[in-house]
Design an enzyme around this catalytic site. Structure first.
Site, PDB file in Angstrom:
ATOM      1  N   CYS A   1      -7.226  24.684 -23.834  1.00 58.33           N
ATOM      2  CA  CYS A   1      -6.335  24.552 -22.674  1.00 58.33           C
ATOM      3  C   CYS A   1      -4.892  24.855 -23.080  1.00 58.33           C
ATOM      4  O   CYS A   1      -4.485  24.621 -24.198  1.00 58.33           O
ATOM      5  CB  CYS A   1      -6.382  23.122 -22.144  1.00 58.33           C
ATOM      6  SG  CYS A   1      -7.836  22.857 -21.168  1.00 58.33           S
TER       7      CYS A   1
ATOM      8  N   ASP B   1      -6.738  12.760 -20.389  1.00 55.77           N
ATOM      9  CA  ASP B   1      -7.574  13.683 -19.601  1.00 55.77           C
ATOM     10  C   ASP B   1      -7.740  13.230 -18.156  1.00 55.77           C
ATOM     11  O   ASP B   1      -8.389  13.907 -17.359  1.00 55.77           O
ATOM     12  CB  ASP B   1      -8.953  13.852 -20.253  1.00 55.77           C
ATOM     13  CG  ASP B   1      -8.840  14.544 -21.595  1.00 55.77           C
ATOM     14  OD1 ASP B   1      -9.798  14.478 -22.379  1.00 55.77           O
ATOM     15  OD2 ASP B   1      -7.773  15.123 -21.865  1.00 55.77           O
TER      16      ASP B   1
ATOM     17  N   LYS C   1     -18.901  15.858 -21.778  1.00 54.57           N
ATOM     18  CA  LYS C   1     -18.552  17.169 -22.361  1.00 54.57           C
ATOM     19  C   LYS C   1     -18.037  16.991 -23.788  1.00 54.57           C
ATOM     20  O   LYS C   1     -18.488  17.678 -24.707  1.00 54.57           O
ATOM     21  CB  LYS C   1     -17.468  17.835 -21.522  1.00 54.57           C
ATOM     22  CG  LYS C   1     -16.792  19.019 -22.200  1.00 54.57           C
ATOM     23  CD  LYS C   1     -15.721  19.673 -21.365  1.00 54.57           C
ATOM     24  CE  LYS C   1     -14.375  19.080 -21.586  1.00 54.57           C
ATOM     25  NZ  LYS C   1     -13.646  19.563 -22.782  1.00 54.57           N
ATOM     26  N   ASN C   2     -17.101  16.054 -23.981  1.00 55.17           N
ATOM     27  CA  ASN C   2     -16.440  15.971 -25.287  1.00 55.17           C
ATOM     28  C   ASN C   2     -17.314  15.343 -26.369  1.00 55.17           C
ATOM     29  O   ASN C   2     -17.019  15.448 -27.554  1.00 55.17           O
ATOM     30  CB  ASN C   2     -15.093  15.245 -25.144  1.00 55.17           C
ATOM     31  CG  ASN C   2     -14.103  16.120 -24.383  1.00 55.17           C
ATOM     32  OD1 ASN C   2     -14.342  17.307 -24.186  1.00 55.17           O
ATOM     33  ND2 ASN C   2     -13.018  15.535 -23.922  1.00 55.17           N
TER      34      ASN C   2
ATOM     35  N   ARG D   1     -11.586  25.333 -27.609  1.00 56.62           N
ATOM     36  CA  ARG D   1     -10.949  24.410 -28.551  1.00 56.62           C
ATOM     37  C   ARG D   1     -11.994  23.722 -29.420  1.00 56.62           C
ATOM     38  O   ARG D   1     -11.823  23.574 -30.624  1.00 56.62           O
ATOM     39  CB  ARG D   1     -10.167  23.360 -27.753  1.00 56.62           C
ATOM     40  CG  ARG D   1      -9.607  22.253 -28.570  1.00 56.62           C
ATOM     41  CD  ARG D   1      -8.356  22.656 -29.261  1.00 56.62           C
ATOM     42  NE  ARG D   1      -7.922  21.627 -30.203  1.00 56.62           N
ATOM     43  CZ  ARG D   1      -6.932  21.826 -31.058  1.00 56.62           C
ATOM     44  NH1 ARG D   1      -6.307  22.990 -31.081  1.00 56.62           N
ATOM     45  NH2 ARG D   1      -6.580  20.890 -31.901  1.00 56.62           N
TER      46      ARG D   1
ATOM     47  N   ARG E   1      -1.407  23.106 -30.063  1.00 56.39           N
ATOM     48  CA  ARG E   1      -2.615  22.338 -30.432  1.00 56.39           C
ATOM     49  C   ARG E   1      -2.916  22.606 -31.906  1.00 56.39           C
ATOM     50  O   ARG E   1      -3.771  23.384 -32.264  1.00 56.39           O
ATOM     51  CB  ARG E   1      -3.783  22.713 -29.519  1.00 56.39           C
ATOM     52  CG  ARG E   1      -3.485  22.316 -28.075  1.00 56.39           C
ATOM     53  CD  ARG E   1      -4.667  22.434 -27.164  1.00 56.39           C
ATOM     54  NE  ARG E   1      -5.641  21.360 -27.366  1.00 56.39           N
ATOM     55  CZ  ARG E   1      -6.701  21.191 -26.559  1.00 56.39           C
ATOM     56  NH1 ARG E   1      -6.903  22.023 -25.571  1.00 56.39           N
ATOM     57  NH2 ARG E   1      -7.563  20.220 -26.780  1.00 56.39           N
ATOM     58  N   PRO E   2      -2.170  21.911 -32.786  1.00 52.97           N
ATOM     59  CA  PRO E   2      -2.283  22.178 -34.230  1.00 52.97           C
ATOM     60  C   PRO E   2      -3.606  21.662 -34.798  1.00 52.97           C
ATOM     61  O   PRO E   2      -4.303  20.868 -34.159  1.00 52.97           O
ATOM     62  CB  PRO E   2      -1.113  21.387 -34.801  1.00 52.97           C
ATOM     63  CG  PRO E   2      -0.863  20.307 -33.831  1.00 52.97           C
ATOM     64  CD  PRO E   2      -1.221  20.861 -32.480  1.00 52.97           C
TER      65      PRO E   2
ATOM     66  N   ARG F   1     -15.737  24.997 -16.619  1.00 51.29           N
ATOM     67  CA  ARG F   1     -15.906  24.795 -18.066  1.00 51.29           C
ATOM     68  C   ARG F   1     -16.342  23.363 -18.358  1.00 51.29           C
ATOM     69  O   ARG F   1     -17.075  23.116 -19.313  1.00 51.29           O
ATOM     70  CB  ARG F   1     -14.536  24.955 -18.747  1.00 51.29           C
ATOM     71  CG  ARG F   1     -14.233  26.213 -19.434  1.00 51.29           C
ATOM     72  CD  ARG F   1     -12.967  26.017 -20.261  1.00 51.29           C
ATOM     73  NE  ARG F   1     -13.123  24.932 -21.217  1.00 51.29           N
ATOM     74  CZ  ARG F   1     -12.104  24.206 -21.681  1.00 51.29           C
ATOM     75  NH1 ARG F   1     -10.894  24.408 -21.238  1.00 51.29           N
ATOM     76  NH2 ARG F   1     -12.310  23.250 -22.556  1.00 51.29           N
TER      77      ARG F   1
HETATM   78  C1  EPZ Z   1      -9.587  16.254 -27.626  1.00 51.71           C
HETATM   79  O1  EPZ Z   1      -8.735  17.344 -27.942  1.00 51.71           O
HETATM   80  C2  EPZ Z   1     -10.184  16.566 -26.274  1.00 51.71           C
HETATM   81  N1  EPZ Z   1     -10.978  17.795 -26.372  1.00 51.71           N
HETATM   82  C3  EPZ Z   1      -9.089  16.730 -25.223  1.00 51.71           C
HETATM   83  O2  EPZ Z   1      -9.738  16.862 -23.976  1.00 51.71           O
HETATM   84  C4  EPZ Z   1      -8.236  15.461 -25.184  1.00 51.71           C
HETATM   85  O3  EPZ Z   1      -7.129  15.685 -24.320  1.00 51.71           O
HETATM   86  C5  EPZ Z   1      -7.753  15.084 -26.572  1.00 51.71           C
HETATM   87  O4  EPZ Z   1      -8.846  15.024 -27.497  1.00 51.71           O
HETATM   88  C6  EPZ Z   1      -7.064  13.719 -26.566  1.00 51.71           C
HETATM   89  O5  EPZ Z   1      -7.978  12.749 -26.133  1.00 51.71           O
HETATM   90  C7  EPZ Z   1     -12.226  17.694 -26.853  1.00 51.71           C
HETATM   91  O6  EPZ Z   1     -12.699  16.618 -27.185  1.00 51.71           O
HETATM   92  C8  EPZ Z   1     -13.017  18.983 -26.922  1.00 51.71           C
HETATM   93  P1  EPZ Z   1      -6.293  15.534 -30.466  1.00 51.71           P
HETATM   94  P2  EPZ Z   1      -8.109  17.469 -29.438  1.00 51.71           P
HETATM   95  O7  EPZ Z   1      -6.549  16.158 -31.774  1.00 51.71           O
HETATM   96  O8  EPZ Z   1      -9.089  16.937 -30.410  1.00 51.71           O
HETATM   97  C9  EPZ Z   1      -1.924  16.199 -32.207  1.00 51.71           C
HETATM   98  C10 EPZ Z   1     -10.373  17.837 -21.972  1.00 51.71           C
HETATM   99  O9  EPZ Z   1      -9.706  17.862 -20.932  1.00 51.71           O
HETATM  100  N2  EPZ Z   1      -2.603  16.804 -33.361  1.00 51.71           N
HETATM  101  O10 EPZ Z   1      -6.792  14.148 -30.215  1.00 51.71           O
HETATM  102  O11 EPZ Z   1      -7.617  18.842 -29.588  1.00 51.71           O
HETATM  103  C11 EPZ Z   1      -2.057  17.045 -30.946  1.00 51.71           C
HETATM  104  O12 EPZ Z   1      -1.035  18.031 -30.901  1.00 51.71           O
HETATM  105  C12 EPZ Z   1      -9.683  18.114 -23.280  1.00 51.71           C
HETATM  106  O13 EPZ Z   1     -11.588  17.533 -22.049  1.00 51.71           O
HETATM  107  C13 EPZ Z   1      -1.850  17.153 -34.468  1.00 51.71           C
HETATM  108  O14 EPZ Z   1      -0.642  16.986 -34.489  1.00 51.71           O
HETATM  109  O15 EPZ Z   1      -6.881  16.475 -29.313  1.00 51.71           O
HETATM  110  C14 EPZ Z   1      -1.918  16.032 -29.849  1.00 51.71           C
HETATM  111  O16 EPZ Z   1      -0.542  15.784 -29.628  1.00 51.71           O
HETATM  112  C15 EPZ Z   1      -8.281  18.627 -23.079  1.00 51.71           C
HETATM  113  N3  EPZ Z   1      -2.487  17.709 -35.541  1.00 51.71           N
HETATM  114  C16 EPZ Z   1      -2.549  14.770 -30.451  1.00 51.71           C
HETATM  115  O17 EPZ Z   1      -2.600  14.984 -31.862  1.00 51.71           O
HETATM  116  C17 EPZ Z   1      -3.843  17.917 -35.562  1.00 51.71           C
HETATM  117  O18 EPZ Z   1      -4.368  18.406 -36.585  1.00 51.71           O
HETATM  118  C18 EPZ Z   1      -3.957  14.470 -29.962  1.00 51.71           C
HETATM  119  O19 EPZ Z   1      -4.723  15.633 -30.161  1.00 51.71           O
HETATM  120  C19 EPZ Z   1      -4.596  17.544 -34.425  1.00 51.71           C
HETATM  121  C20 EPZ Z   1      -3.955  16.987 -33.336  1.00 51.71           C
END
Ligand code: EPZ
Length: 426
Positions: free
Chosen positions: A117, A305, A22-23, A93, A122-123, A397
């Site tokens: 989610c 995840d 998916k991702n 997302r 989620r910044p 989803r």
């Molecule tokens: C991706 O989300 C995945 N989604 C998530 O999977 C997964 O949990 C996550 O990566 C971590 O592996 C998709 O790939 C569609 P991040 P993403 O940016 O990109 C902080 C699932 O179950 N952060 O890696 O949104 C954030 O708050 C989903 O398939 C900032 O601070 O996650 C978090 O603490 C759920 N600023 C950390 O980084 C930013 O600009 C990791 O988030 C971006 C992120």
């Protein structure tokens, strides 16, 4: 409303085929926008997030054709307006990837602020920082983010946090920028490598994906290509955890064992037998699971995840386990649902203390998000009695044909249509 009903206690046996990731799919499909030709994407999971992403591209003017159950063909040449449909985008997302793809192609993007989610903030500050370093500016008006750049010039981007989304968006925005971009402190997930391989199949020059430094030399044009998406390591991990918790002997086909290493290591620590082959793994669980501690970390650490799913099996392990969630602020909402089934779990800040009990008891529960829903299925499979799961749209989803896949390996699981209890009184 539609629910999933499970009569627990059945051991799982047989063979199940894992779908495309998916991702990876939700990053590769928007990346097609960057192409000047037609792309055929194979091993695409047939899930809601992919359907929505394809619809968003259609609404923008792309021609998206489903070739068969797992392949789609996309011709992005019809996209004239780099504006993504508000209603479709705000609930997903991964729609944030449209920012990088549209900016990289048109030097302009207009996308609804992403949804996703509900487990903490989620910044997208690191996404916007990356765009700004490349020469773009943005405004946020009425829930839409508008990004513009006269031109995009490659630069050094250092991500303050390891972020999958920011790494993806920095890649998408820089593959056609002028000159060289370096993304440091980059995410190393398998789907990052898959995106890089897809971009390179279109003629991009992306090196170092899978390490924490990705180097990109901008190119003028990207051609059409045919590409097959990697298998979903989280879907595979979910089935592995289900066999571990319910007991049984199941072979998962269409996997890349190396992508499963952190999950395999943890399940082996819990006493599960896992045999690895070229593109399959065999999971055998015949004894009570041992307790263990889990800390989620960016890849190659234990994946966040898989955190709800592993907690659902630790709930019946022999002893007390600690589960520490280091990636998200609040990814323990599923614990209340497991407690309805008798689980003995307490959460303090970002750590859950899981006291293993002999057996969970079936109960009516909810899927509070995608992976929490998967954890409820696992809990229902290992529990005594009947479990019904509400809000299964969260699960569908991200998991293709999940009920039939579990039923095919011996689970007593089905979808039921349950009139809303409130409706009965009307
Ligand atoms: C991706 O989300 C995945 N989604 C998530 O999977 C997964 O949990 C996550 O990566 C971590 O592996 C998709 O790939 C569609 P991040 P993403 O940016 O990109 C902080 C699932 O179950 N952060 O890696 O949104 C954030 O708050 C989903 O398939 C900032 O601070 O996650 C978090 O603490 C759920 N600023 C950390 O980084 C930013 O600009 C990791 O988030 C971006 C992120």
């Amino acid at each position: 409303m539609e629910k999933i009903m499970i009569n627990g206690g059945k051991r799982l046996k047989g063979i199940v085929r894992i779908s495309g990731a998916k991702n990876a799919a939700v990053a590769i499909i928007p990346a097609v926008i960057l192409s000047d030709g037609v792309c055929r994407i194979e091993n695409v999971p047939n899930i809601q997030d992919v359907i929505i992403m394809a619809e968003i591209l259609r609404e923008m003017g792309a021609r998206v054709t489903r070739i068969n159950r797992t392949a789609i063909e996309i011709d992005p040449k019809g996209i004239k307006e780099p504006v993504a449909a508000y209603e479709l985008v705000r609930h997903m997302r991964a729609s944030s990837y449209l920012m990088g793809a549209l900016l990289g192609k048109f030097h302009h993007a207009q996308v609804a602020l992403p949804g996703g989610c509900d487990f903490g903030v989620r910044p997208i500050d690191q996404h916007l920082k990356s765009f700004s370093i490349l020469g773009a500016s943005h405004t946020i008006e009425e829930g839409m983010i508008k990004i513009n750049a006269d031109k995009l010039v490659g630069k050094r981007i250092y991500l303050d946090v390891v972020s999958v989304g920011a790494t993806v968006n920095a890649m998408l925005a820089s593959v056609k920028a002028e000159g060289k971009t370096t993304i440091e402190n980059a995410a190393k997930e398998p789907h990052i490598v898959d995106l890089a391989n897809f971009l390179n199949s279109m003629g991009a020059d992306v090196r170092g994906a899978g390490t924490d430094v990705i180097k990109i030399n901008g190119v003028k044009t990207l051609r059409g290509s045919t590409y097959s998406i990697i298998p979903d390591q989280i879907e595979a991990g979910t089935f592995m955890a289900a066999v571990a918790g319910a007991g049984g002997d199941v072979t998962l086909q269409n996997v890349i064992p190396k992508h499963l290493e952190p999950i395999t290591a943890k399940l082996r620590e819990m006493g599960v037998t896992i045999e690895e082959y070229d593109d399959s793994v065999r999971v055998i669980s015949n004894q009570r699971l041992k307790r263990c501690n889990v800390k989620t970390r960016p890849h190659p650490g234990f994946p966040t995840d898989m955190q709800p799913q592993i907690a659902a099996i630790l709930a019946i392990a022999d002893g007390t386990s600690m589960v520490n969630e280091s990636v998200w602020d609040n990814r323990f909402k599923y614990v209340d649902e497991l407690r309805r089934m008798g689980a003995d779990i307490s959460v303090s800040d970002k750590t859950a203390v899981v006291v293993g009990i002999d057996c969970l008891k079936g109960a009516p529960v909810k899927a509070t998000d995608l992976r929490a829903g998967a954890a409820m299925i696992i809990a229902g499979l290992e529990a005594d009695g009947t479990t019904t799961i509400e809000d299964i749209k969260h699960i569908e989803r991200g998991y293709e044909d999940v009920v039939n896949k579990f039923a095919s390996i011996g689970a007593d699981i089905r979808k039921i249509y349950d009139r809303d209890p409130a409706a009965k009184t009307s």
